[in-house]
Write a protein that holds these residues in place. Structure first.
Motif, PDB file in Angstrom:
ATOM      1  N   THR A 285       0.837  -1.197   0.000  1.00  0.00           N
ATOM      2  CA  THR A 285       0.000   0.000   0.000  1.00  0.00           C
ATOM      3  C   THR A 285       0.878   1.255   0.000  1.00  0.00           C
ATOM      4  OG1 THR A 285      -0.078   0.160   2.417  1.00  0.00           O
ATOM      5  CG2 THR A 285      -1.750  -1.232   1.340  1.00  0.00           C
ATOM      6  N   THR A 286       0.250   2.383  -0.311  1.00  0.00           N
ATOM      7  CA  THR A 286       0.969   3.655  -0.252  1.00  0.00           C
ATOM      8  C   THR A 286       1.480   3.911   1.154  1.00  0.00           C
ATOM      9  OG1 THR A 286      -0.364   4.592  -2.038  1.00  0.00           O
ATOM     10  CG2 THR A 286       0.774   6.149  -0.606  1.00  0.00           C
ATOM     11  N   GLU A 287       0.696   3.559   2.163  1.00  0.00           N
ATOM     12  CA  GLU A 287       1.104   3.763   3.554  1.00  0.00           C
ATOM     13  C   GLU A 287       2.352   2.941   3.877  1.00  0.00           C
ATOM     14  OE1 GLU A 287      -1.999   3.147   2.553  1.00  0.00           O
ATOM     15  OE2 GLU A 287      -2.851   5.140   2.965  1.00  0.00           O
ATOM     16  N   GLU A 288       2.402   1.707   3.392  1.00  0.00           N
ATOM     17  CA  GLU A 288       3.569   0.857   3.630  1.00  0.00           C
ATOM     18  C   GLU A 288       4.799   1.430   2.932  1.00  0.00           C
ATOM     19  OE1 GLU A 288       1.508  -3.554   4.171  1.00  0.00           O
ATOM     20  OE2 GLU A 288       1.880  -2.763   2.152  1.00  0.00           O
ATOM     21  N   LYS A 289       4.611   1.934   1.737  1.00  0.00           N
ATOM     22  CA  LYS A 289       5.739   2.536   1.009  1.00  0.00           C
ATOM     23  C   LYS A 289       6.214   3.807   1.702  1.00  0.00           C
ATOM     24  CE  LYS A 289       4.264   0.702  -3.480  1.00  0.00           C
ATOM     25  NZ  LYS A 289       3.719   1.035  -4.812  1.00  0.00           N
ATOM     26  N   LEU A 290       5.282   4.591   2.226  1.00  0.00           N
ATOM     27  CA  LEU A 290       5.668   5.815   2.936  1.00  0.00           C
ATOM     28  C   LEU A 290       6.432   5.501   4.213  1.00  0.00           C
ATOM     29  CD1 LEU A 290       2.574   8.174   2.518  1.00  0.00           C
ATOM     30  CD2 LEU A 290       4.871   8.466   1.571  1.00  0.00           C
ATOM     31  N   ALA A 291       6.109   4.374   4.847  1.00  0.00           N
ATOM     32  CA  ALA A 291       6.860   3.961   6.034  1.00  0.00           C
ATOM     33  C   ALA A 291       8.323   3.688   5.667  1.00  0.00           C
ATOM     34  CB  ALA A 291       6.226   2.718   6.656  1.00  0.00           C
ATOM     35  N   VAL A 292       8.532   3.082   4.501  1.00  0.00           N
ATOM     36  CA  VAL A 292       9.888   2.848   4.004  1.00  0.00           C
ATOM     37  C   VAL A 292      10.584   4.182   3.724  1.00  0.00           C
ATOM     38  CG1 VAL A 292      11.230   1.959   2.038  1.00  0.00           C
ATOM     39  CG2 VAL A 292       9.415   0.564   3.055  1.00  0.00           C
ATOM     40  N   VAL A 293       9.869   5.107   3.096  1.00  0.00           N
ATOM     41  CA  VAL A 293      10.438   6.422   2.781  1.00  0.00           C
ATOM     42  C   VAL A 293      10.847   7.149   4.058  1.00  0.00           C
ATOM     43  CG1 VAL A 293       9.939   8.699   1.817  1.00  0.00           C
ATOM     44  CG2 VAL A 293       9.198   6.653   0.601  1.00  0.00           C
ATOM     45  N   GLN A 294       9.999   7.081   5.084  1.00  0.00           N
ATOM     46  CA  GLN A 294      10.332   7.736   6.347  1.00  0.00           C
ATOM     47  C   GLN A 294      11.601   7.156   6.962  1.00  0.00           C
ATOM     48  OE1 GLN A 294       6.404   7.719   8.563  1.00  0.00           O
ATOM     49  NE2 GLN A 294       7.052   9.824   8.894  1.00  0.00           N
ATOM     50  N   GLU A 295      11.744   5.837   6.911  1.00  0.00           N
ATOM     51  CA  GLU A 295      12.959   5.223   7.441  1.00  0.00           C
ATOM     52  C   GLU A 295      14.186   5.656   6.636  1.00  0.00           C
ATOM     53  OE1 GLU A 295      13.232   1.140   8.432  1.00  0.00           O
ATOM     54  OE2 GLU A 295      11.283   1.057   9.426  1.00  0.00           O
ATOM     55  N   LEU A 296      14.031   5.723   5.321  1.00  0.00           N
ATOM     56  CA  LEU A 296      15.139   6.183   4.481  1.00  0.00           C
ATOM     57  C   LEU A 296      15.542   7.607   4.833  1.00  0.00           C
ATOM     58  CD1 LEU A 296      14.376   4.901   0.869  1.00  0.00           C
ATOM     59  CD2 LEU A 296      16.518   4.626   2.120  1.00  0.00           C
ATOM     60  N   ALA A 297      14.548   8.472   5.000  1.00  0.00           N
ATOM     61  CA  ALA A 297      14.826   9.866   5.350  1.00  0.00           C
ATOM     62  C   ALA A 297      15.515   9.955   6.709  1.00  0.00           C
ATOM     63  CB  ALA A 297      13.530  10.682   5.346  1.00  0.00           C
TER      64      ALA A 297
END
Length: 285
Positions: free
Chosen positions: A114-126
Motif C-alpha cells: 500500500t501507499t502507507e507501507e511505502k511511505l513507512a519505508v520512505v520515512q525510514e530512508l529519510a
C-alpha cells in the motif's frame, strides 16, 4: 595510500582472511565492484571487492578503502554494517559487509504494498539520511538496488556509499537515473541536498512505477535531469495524495537551493502526509 597494516585495524591481519571464509557465491553486479556472498563461521557475510580489471588500479583500491573508512564510522540500524576491510586471496581487497536477510527495494516494489507501507519505508530512508548527513557524510548513490528491505518488519538497510562523482569511474547508466544534476555536472558543491534529490526520484518511482527522467545513454539522461519538466506523479497514479506530490516536487527541484535543506524538514512533511494526505503541505505553499 594507507599502510598495509592499516587495512585490518582493529580487525584480524589480512593474511588470515582466506581461512575465515567459505562457500563463495559471486552475485550479479554492474559497475566496478564485485559482490561475493560467503560464509564466515556460522553466519553469512558479503564481500565487496573490485572486478579483475579494476583490482590493480591504485585509484580504485584507494576508493574502496575510503568507502570503508567512511561507512565503518557510522552506526545506525538503517545502515548495512561495514564490518572489516580484508585482503582475500581470491578477490583481493574487499569490504566485509553485513549480509541482510531481505531483498532490494527494487524487488520490494514488485510486491503488492500500500501507499502507507511505502511511505513507512520512505520515512525510514529519510531518517537514515538525516543521521548520515548529521555526521557530514553524503551518500551519493541512493537508488533502489542500494536499499535493502528486511524480511522481518520491512525495515530499511542502506548500503554502497559513493565517494566520487560519476565521471571519475565507469558507472552503470542506472545510477545516473537517480543522480542530482549538480553531481553529474561536477562544477557545483555537492551536499546533503543531492541525496534528497535522489530520494525524491526514488519516491516518484515507488508511487508511479516510472522514472521521471530517462534516456538512451548517459548524456541523454543527464540532459533530461537538467532540462526536462517532471510529469506529475498523479498523471501515472491518480491515488497519489496532493501533499505527497508536493513533497516529490520539492525534493527534485533542479536547483539545490529550492529543495529541502535537510532530511529533517522532509521527515516533518512526510508525517503531515500520513496524517492528512489530501491536504497541502504548508512548507511548499
Amino acid at each position: 595510500m594507507e599502510k598495509e597494516n592499516d587495512i585490518q585495524q582493529p580487525q584480524q591481519p589480512a593474511e588470515a582472511a582466506a581461512s575465515r571464509y567459505s562457500d563463495y557465491t559471486v552475485l550479479t553486479s554492474r559497475g566496478i565492484h564485485r559482490f561475493v556472498k560467503c560464509r564466515k563461521g556460522d553466519r553469512w557475510v558479503v564481500l565487496k571487492g573490485l572486478k579483475p580489471e579494476y583490482r590493480e588500479k591504485p585509484q580504485c583500491v584507494a576508493l574502496l578503502k575510503k568507502e570503508y573508512k567512511t561507512a565503518h564510522a557510522l552506526d545506525h540500524a538503517g545502515l548495512v554494517k561495514y564490518q572489516a576491510l580484508v585482503d582475500d586471496d581470491r578477490y583481493g581487497p574487499c569490504i566485509e559487509l553485513e549480509c541482510v536477510d531481505g531483498r532490494s527495494l527494487a524487488d520490494y516494489l514488485r510486491e503488492a504494498h500500500t501507499t502507507e507501507e511505502k511511505l513507512a519505508v520512505v520515512q525510514e530512508l529519510a531518517d537514515v539520511l538525516s543521521y548520515v548527513h548529521g555526521r557530514g557524510v553524503v551518500h551519493l548513490g541512493l537508488k533502489p538496488s542500494n536499499i535493502y528491505i528486511t524480511k522481518q518488519g520491512n525495515h530499511v538497510k542502506l548500503s554502497d556509499f559513493r565517494i566520487v562523482a560519476a565521471d571519475s569511474l565507469k558507472e552503470p547508466v542506472g545510477v545516473l537515473k537517480y543522480m542530482a544534476p549538480e553531481v553529474k555536472d561536477g562544477t557545483m558543491t555537492v551536499d546533503a541536498r543531492a541525496d534528497i534529490y535522489s530520494l525524491g526520484i526514488t519516491i516518484y518511482e515507488m508511487v508511479t512505477g516510472y522514472l521521471p527522467f530517462t534516456g538512451e545513454n548517459a548524456v541523454a539522461i543527464a540532459v533530461a535531469h537538467l532540462e526536462n519538466v517532471m510529469v506529475p506523479p498523479s498523471v501515472y497514479n491518480p491515488d497519489v495524495p496532493p501533499s505527497l506530490e508536493q513533497i516529490i516536487k520539492k525534493c527534485t527541484e533542479k536547483m539545490p537551493g529550492r529543495r529541502y535543506t535537510s532530511a529533517k524538514e522532509l521527515i516533518a512533511d512526510l508525517r503531515k502526509v500520513l496524517l492528512q494526505p489530501e491536504s497541502h503541505v504548508a512548507a511548499l505553499s
